[in-house]
Design a protein around this motif. Structure first.
Motif, PDB file in Angstrom:
ATOM      1  N   ILE A   1      49.117 111.061 -35.537  1.00  0.00           N
ATOM      2  CA  ILE A   1      48.818 109.671 -35.194  1.00  0.00           C
ATOM      3  C   ILE A   1      47.469 109.265 -35.773  1.00  0.00           C
ATOM      4  O   ILE A   1      47.311 108.156 -36.314  1.00  0.00           O
ATOM      5  CB  ILE A   1      48.830 109.495 -33.657  1.00  0.00           C
ATOM      6  CG1 ILE A   1      50.261 109.634 -33.120  1.00  0.00           C
ATOM      7  CG2 ILE A   1      48.266 108.134 -33.269  1.00  0.00           C
ATOM      8  CD1 ILE A   1      50.353 109.573 -31.610  1.00  0.00           C
ATOM      9  N   ALA A   2      46.478 110.146 -35.675  1.00  0.00           N
ATOM     10  CA  ALA A   2      45.146 109.822 -36.180  1.00  0.00           C
ATOM     11  C   ALA A   2      45.161 109.599 -37.686  1.00  0.00           C
ATOM     12  O   ALA A   2      44.564 108.637 -38.191  1.00  0.00           O
ATOM     13  CB  ALA A   2      44.166 110.943 -35.812  1.00  0.00           C
ATOM     14  N   VAL A   3      45.841 110.477 -38.414  1.00  0.00           N
ATOM     15  CA  VAL A   3      45.926 110.324 -39.869  1.00  0.00           C
ATOM     16  C   VAL A   3      46.601 109.010 -40.234  1.00  0.00           C
ATOM     17  O   VAL A   3      46.124 108.248 -41.096  1.00  0.00           O
ATOM     18  CB  VAL A   3      46.678 111.516 -40.487  1.00  0.00           C
ATOM     19  CG1 VAL A   3      46.990 111.252 -41.959  1.00  0.00           C
ATOM     20  CG2 VAL A   3      45.860 112.794 -40.346  1.00  0.00           C
ATOM     21  N   ASN A   4      47.696 108.716 -39.562  1.00  0.00           N
ATOM     22  CA  ASN A   4      48.451 107.499 -39.866  1.00  0.00           C
ATOM     23  C   ASN A   4      47.646 106.252 -39.510  1.00  0.00           C
ATOM     24  O   ASN A   4      47.547 105.299 -40.301  1.00  0.00           O
ATOM     25  CB  ASN A   4      49.771 107.513 -39.099  1.00  0.00           C
ATOM     26  CG  ASN A   4      50.858 106.717 -39.803  1.00  0.00           C
ATOM     27  OD1 ASN A   4      50.601 105.983 -40.736  1.00  0.00           O
ATOM     28  ND2 ASN A   4      52.088 106.868 -39.353  1.00  0.00           N
ATOM     29  N   ALA A   5      47.057 106.254 -38.316  1.00  0.00           N
ATOM     30  CA  ALA A   5      46.313 105.075 -37.880  1.00  0.00           C
ATOM     31  C   ALA A   5      45.081 104.841 -38.745  1.00  0.00           C
ATOM     32  O   ALA A   5      44.784 103.698 -39.124  1.00  0.00           O
ATOM     33  CB  ALA A   5      45.911 105.231 -36.407  1.00  0.00           C
ATOM     34  N   LEU A   6      44.351 105.898 -39.077  1.00  0.00           N
ATOM     35  CA  LEU A   6      43.164 105.735 -39.911  1.00  0.00           C
ATOM     36  C   LEU A   6      43.527 105.233 -41.302  1.00  0.00           C
ATOM     37  O   LEU A   6      42.785 104.442 -41.902  1.00  0.00           O
ATOM     38  CB  LEU A   6      42.403 107.059 -40.001  1.00  0.00           C
ATOM     39  CG  LEU A   6      41.637 107.474 -38.744  1.00  0.00           C
ATOM     40  CD1 LEU A   6      41.064 108.865 -38.909  1.00  0.00           C
ATOM     41  CD2 LEU A   6      40.530 106.476 -38.433  1.00  0.00           C
ATOM     42  N   MET A   7      44.659 105.695 -41.830  1.00  0.00           N
ATOM     43  CA  MET A   7      45.100 105.214 -43.133  1.00  0.00           C
ATOM     44  C   MET A   7      45.325 103.706 -43.098  1.00  0.00           C
ATOM     45  O   MET A   7      44.919 102.978 -44.020  1.00  0.00           O
ATOM     46  CB  MET A   7      46.387 105.924 -43.544  1.00  0.00           C
ATOM     47  CG  MET A   7      46.959 105.464 -44.868  1.00  0.00           C
ATOM     48  SD  MET A   7      48.550 106.228 -45.250  1.00  0.00           S
ATOM     49  CE  MET A   7      49.607 105.444 -44.012  1.00  0.00           C
TER      50      MET A   7
END
Length: 532
Positions: A36-42
């Motif tokens: 989730i963090a990788v996706n949201a930060l992207m």
């Protein structure tokens, strides 16, 4: 009386769902937050990046006009429907955010359904007060929680660009994730192997991406029939920040409900541990007479799929190099980002180096998945019968590791061949640029081996390492993060090829680090008790 019996029977079939959901979220307390963090930060980093690249309305309008005539870039990221920062954010990362949500969803659902049955743990759980459909419901709810959190973060983070567009993009990404969650639930009923269930669902996702790309390359408005066949095409045609088409959410919701109903119907028609497409039995003789041959048999399907994907990706990215380089060259800020990713030896070489570097980052996901096949064989109990014969632990592990590390070399070599075919020149330098990614890929694989050998219960943390490396390599150059942050990733130390000078020192050091990590992991595996 009949209605009461129906309600009572339904309640019994869902008994224990809450407990299983909490257990699933606890087991995935690392994997889900990292994804989730990788996706949201992207997604959330993109408006600032685009504002730095195209700071004026005239620059953004020029980008939209250029995209209308660039079919290769439309195939990669889809058509653009508006020139606001919100619309450009949805265009640039919407499809990829939906794909990442789909991957997370299918992994969660398969892990808590078919994986549990294949390992035998579901049989133990079912011996308690647990309903027949409780595990499937808990798995889908776990995926729903993950997608809901992602949608909330995207909506809140992009609300400054426009609340309606932010909500549409957040719901669209979550909707795509749930479409593939329910698709994975169906496949988990059809197959007897968790590995095959993941592979087939991933193949469906790949097909959806290809159909969307083919449709978008043919037309510039997302109107192709091929685009509308793909759930990823539905996401782009939701058109966040460009006159939202809210009715497209009904397509996503309808697909989720329909596929969920099919999954529940199938789950009620089979016995625990069985499937509608049973695995063909057979003795481990002949070509399966050794541990290495068994490892090859278990991983050859995944390696084939990744090989085809990397070859096609190389062809596509190679074919779009000239057009993309021309587009980037019209913007100084975009040029600087590409040069930070691929070096300063010329825009075309820098673009090639950046695309090859991105495939190297994705190859790190392959090697982690392949190495953790060891962990899956051990925790499921399938490794124990193998090791009960005249097979040592190191010999058993070596079969899987040869495929993991050698497979990484194979898929990067095929990517290089694809680039050579698509670009049509610089075959030798492009192949060298692909192969020079391997030491960094192997370091990530070495971390996975070390975790499995020394801390088997924390082996899934290797996914967190791969996710962090992917995030640094993908988002770091666009945000102009300090070099010290980029150097945390092993990919930050590689020479920028093609175009740059070959530096053997960092390559040798990274290779040595990978060897040490693998050796440490194998030493730990040899000394510790086997887990179950």
């Amino acid at each position: 009386m009949t209605a009461f019996a129906v309600r009572h029977g339904s309640a019994r079939q869902l008994a224990g769902t809450g407990t299983l959901l909490r257990f699933a979220l606890r087991r995935d307390r690392l994997m889900i937050p990292v994804w989730i963090a990788v996706n949201a930060l992207m997604v959330l980093s993109m408006p600032g990046t685009l504002e730095g690249l195209y700071g004026t309305p005239a620059e953004r309008t020029g980008l939209v006009r250029q995209m209308e005539t660039n079919s290769s870039l439309r195939a990669m990221v889809g058509p653009v429907f508006g020139d606001s920062l919100g619309a450009l954010t949805a265009w640039r990362v919407g499809i990829y955010a939906g794909a990442l949500a789909a991957v997370l969803s299918l992994l969660v659902v398969v892990r808590h359904t078919r994986d549990e049955e294949e390992s035998g743990r579901q049989e133990l759980v079912a011996s308690g007060t647990v309903g027949r459909r409780a595990s499937l419901t808990a798995a889908l709810l776990a995926a729903a929680v993950a997608n809901a959190v992602l949608a909330l973060l995207v909506t809140a983070g992009l609300a400054g660009q426009g609340a309606a567009g932010a909500l549409a993009l957040g719901l669209g990404i979550a909707g795509v994730g749930m479409v593939f969650a329910t698709a994975a639930a169906i496949v988990a009923q059809l197959t007897e192997s968790a590995r095959l269930a993941r592979g087939l669902t991933a193949a469906v996702l790949g097909t959806a991406f290809v159909l969307r790309a083919a449709g978008d390359s043919a037309t510039d408005g997302g109107t192709s029939a091929l685009t509308w066949v793909s759930p990823l095409g539905w996401l782009e045609n939701l058109r966040p920040y460009a006159g939202e088409r809210w009715w497209v959410l009904a397509l996503l919701a309808g697909a989720v409900v329909l596929q969920g109903a099919v999954a529940y119907a199938l789950a009620g028609r089979r016995d625990l541990g069985m499937s509608f497409l049973p695995t063909r039995p057979g003795p481990a003789s002949g070509r399966l007479g050794t541990a290495s041959a068994l490892a090859w048999r278990l991983q050859r399907g995944g390696l084939l799929g990744w090989s085809i994907g990397f070859l096609l990706a190389g062809v596509v990215y190679g074919g779009m190099t000239e057009g993309a380089a021309d587009l980037v060259g019209d913007n100084d800020n975009a040029r600087r980002i590409v040069e930070r990713m691929g070096g300063q030896s010329g825009l075309t070489d820098a673009f090639l180096a950046s695309m090859i570097g991105m495939l190297g980052l994705v190859a790190a996901l392959w090697i982690v998945a392949s190495v953790l096949r060891l962990h899956g064989e051990e925790t499921s109990g399938r490794a124990e019968p193998v090791l009960a014969n005249a097979v040592g632990r190191l010999r058993w592990a070596a079969g899987h590791l040869v495929i993991a590390f050698g497979g990484a070399a194979l898929i990067m070599l095929l990517a290089g061949l694809g680039f050579a075919v698509g670009y049509g020149r610089q075959t030798g330098p492009v192949l060298a640029a692909c192969l020079v990614q391997l030491p960094a890929v192997w370091v990530v694989g070495g971390v996975a081996v070390l975790l499995h050998g020394v801390l088997p219960r924390a082996a899934v943390a290797a996914w967190g390492v791969a996710g962090a490396v992917l995030l640094i390599g993908w988002v770091g150059p666009a945000l102009d993060v300090p070099p010290a942050v980029l150097d945390v990733s092993p990919f930050g130390h590689l020479p920028k090829l093609p175009g740059g000078s070959m530096e053997w020192g960092p390559v040798a050091v990274l290779t040595g680090v990978a060897v040490l990590l693998v050796a440490g992991g194998l030493a730990g595996l040899r000394r510790r008790d086997m887990t179950t």
